[in-house]
Design a protein around this motif. Structure first.
Motif, PDB file in Angstrom:
ATOM      1  N   ARG A 153       0.990  -1.185  -0.008  1.00 14.44           N
ATOM      2  CA  ARG A 153       0.076  -0.012   0.040  1.00 14.44           C
ATOM      3  C   ARG A 153       0.911   1.277   0.035  1.00 14.44           C
ATOM      4  NH1 ARG A 153      -2.931  -3.288  -1.018  1.00 14.44           N
ATOM      5  NH2 ARG A 153      -4.923  -4.115  -0.099  1.00 14.44           N
ATOM      6  N   GLY A 154       0.317   2.378  -0.257  1.00 15.18           N
ATOM      7  CA  GLY A 154       1.071   3.609  -0.414  1.00 15.18           C
ATOM      8  C   GLY A 154       2.283   3.650  -1.148  1.00 15.18           C
ATOM      9  N   ASP A 155       3.227   4.303  -0.206  1.00 12.69           N
ATOM     10  CA  ASP A 155       4.725   4.479  -0.800  1.00 12.69           C
ATOM     11  C   ASP A 155       5.358   3.112  -0.909  1.00 12.69           C
ATOM     12  OD1 ASP A 155       4.311   7.170  -0.881  1.00 12.69           O
ATOM     13  OD2 ASP A 155       5.384   7.656   1.321  1.00 12.69           O
ATOM     14  N   ASP A 156       4.816   1.940  -0.347  1.00 12.32           N
ATOM     15  CA  ASP A 156       5.615   0.734  -0.462  1.00 12.32           C
ATOM     16  C   ASP A 156       5.346   0.144  -1.850  1.00 12.32           C
ATOM     17  OD1 ASP A 156       6.560   0.640   1.932  1.00 12.32           O
ATOM     18  OD2 ASP A 156       5.071  -0.767   2.759  1.00 12.32           O
ATOM     19  N   VAL A 157       4.243   0.680  -2.521  1.00  3.36           N
ATOM     20  CA  VAL A 157       4.042   0.401  -3.921  1.00  3.36           C
ATOM     21  C   VAL A 157       5.095   1.013  -4.963  1.00  3.36           C
ATOM     22  CG1 VAL A 157       2.578   0.660  -6.052  1.00  3.36           C
ATOM     23  CG2 VAL A 157       1.525  -0.067  -3.606  1.00  3.36           C
ATOM     24  N   VAL A 158       5.272   2.277  -4.651  1.00  5.60           N
ATOM     25  CA  VAL A 158       6.258   2.733  -5.340  1.00  5.60           C
ATOM     26  C   VAL A 158       7.802   2.443  -5.048  1.00  5.60           C
ATOM     27  CG1 VAL A 158       7.441   5.355  -5.772  1.00  5.60           C
ATOM     28  CG2 VAL A 158       4.987   5.156  -5.353  1.00  5.60           C
ATOM     29  N   ARG A 159       8.128   2.448  -3.962  1.00  6.86           N
ATOM     30  CA  ARG A 159       9.360   1.683  -3.452  1.00  6.86           C
ATOM     31  C   ARG A 159       9.566   0.105  -4.268  1.00  6.86           C
ATOM     32  NH1 ARG A 159       7.715   3.236   2.231  1.00  6.86           N
ATOM     33  NH2 ARG A 159       8.600   5.223   2.311  1.00  6.86           N
ATOM     34  N   ALA A 160       8.561  -0.646  -4.218  1.00  5.20           N
ATOM     35  CA  ALA A 160       8.667  -1.694  -4.952  1.00  5.20           C
ATOM     36  C   ALA A 160       8.911  -1.830  -6.441  1.00  5.20           C
ATOM     37  CB  ALA A 160       7.498  -2.752  -4.522  1.00  5.20           C
ATOM     38  N   SER A 161       7.897  -0.854  -7.029  1.00  5.72           N
ATOM     39  CA  SER A 161       8.412  -0.573  -8.283  1.00  5.72           C
ATOM     40  C   SER A 161       9.555  -0.086  -8.887  1.00  5.72           C
ATOM     41  CB  SER A 161       7.299   0.324  -8.752  1.00  5.72           C
ATOM     42  OG  SER A 161       5.972  -0.100  -8.659  1.00  5.72           O
TER      43      SER A 161
END
Length: 206
Positions: A153-161
């Motif tokens: 969720r949230g920033d973790d999606v961006v970090r994973a990408s």
């Protein structure tokens, strides 16, 4: 030199530029040499890339990083078109792709790696260019949905990408850098190593 520019397109120019880069390196690409290869005057290239070599470099970066099979030739001039198609690409991705999240990301990563390897001579361009194109918007939508399905969720999606992009690019740079080593793995082993690392990354991210 022929003045018949019929059939000269942005994509044809980019493909020929990539051929030159593959044979001579990035420093060997000039507008004059590109014009000679295309059998047109160099000024014909400026008709498609009026801002010159930097604009061409941006378009090459967009082409190389395109997840589409043929690689659309977009660059910074196409941002307006990109913005207008972002919602559509998200809708299409959501409607059509029902495979498990990890399968979708694996298929994207494998296709991205193959494309980077195919145009490895242009890898140095990607260190300073991240073109915003309809294809990059589709990739963003794919990753956001996939990682959200995986529970992020949230920033973790961006970090994973970011981690997935970095892994793909970094693994190709590593493979190309060491391809001339005496003990360099063959393509089958290189692919196996990439897949092993990719699976470990996806497991670790979620």
């Amino acid at each position: 030199m022929s003045r018949n520019y019929a059939g000269l397109s942005r994509e044809r120019i980019i493909i020929e530029a990539l051929h030159i880069i593959a044979g001579r390196g990035l420093g060997g690409l000039s507008m004059r040499r590109l014009g000679d290869a295309l059998e047109v005057e160099a000024m014909a290239i400026y008709h498609h890339f009026p801002l010159g070599k930097e604009q061409l470099f941006n378009a090459i970066a967009a082409y190389v990083t395109s997840p589409a099979p043929t690689g659309a030739a977009f660059d910074d001039e196409d941002e307006e078109a990109s913005d207008s198609t972002e919602e559509e690409t998200e809708r299409v991705e959501e409607e059509l792709d029902t495979r498990p999240w990890d399968v979708r990301l694996t298929m994207w990563a494998e296709a991205y790696r193959e494309r980077l390897l195919a145009y490895s001579g242009a890898l140095s361009l990607l260190a300073h260019r991240a073109p915003h194109t309809p294809n990059s918007a589709a990739t963003h939508a794919l990753m956001h949905r996939a990682f959200t399905e995986a529970g992020l969720r949230g920033d973790d999606v961006v970090r994973a990408s970011d981690a997935l992009h970095s892994y793909c690019l970094g693994s190709v740079v590593h493979q190309v850098r060491h391809s001339a080593d005496e003990d360099a793995p063959d393509e089958e082993e290189s692919t196996t190593r990439f897949t092993f690392g990719l699976r470990a990354l996806l497991r670790g991210l979620v």
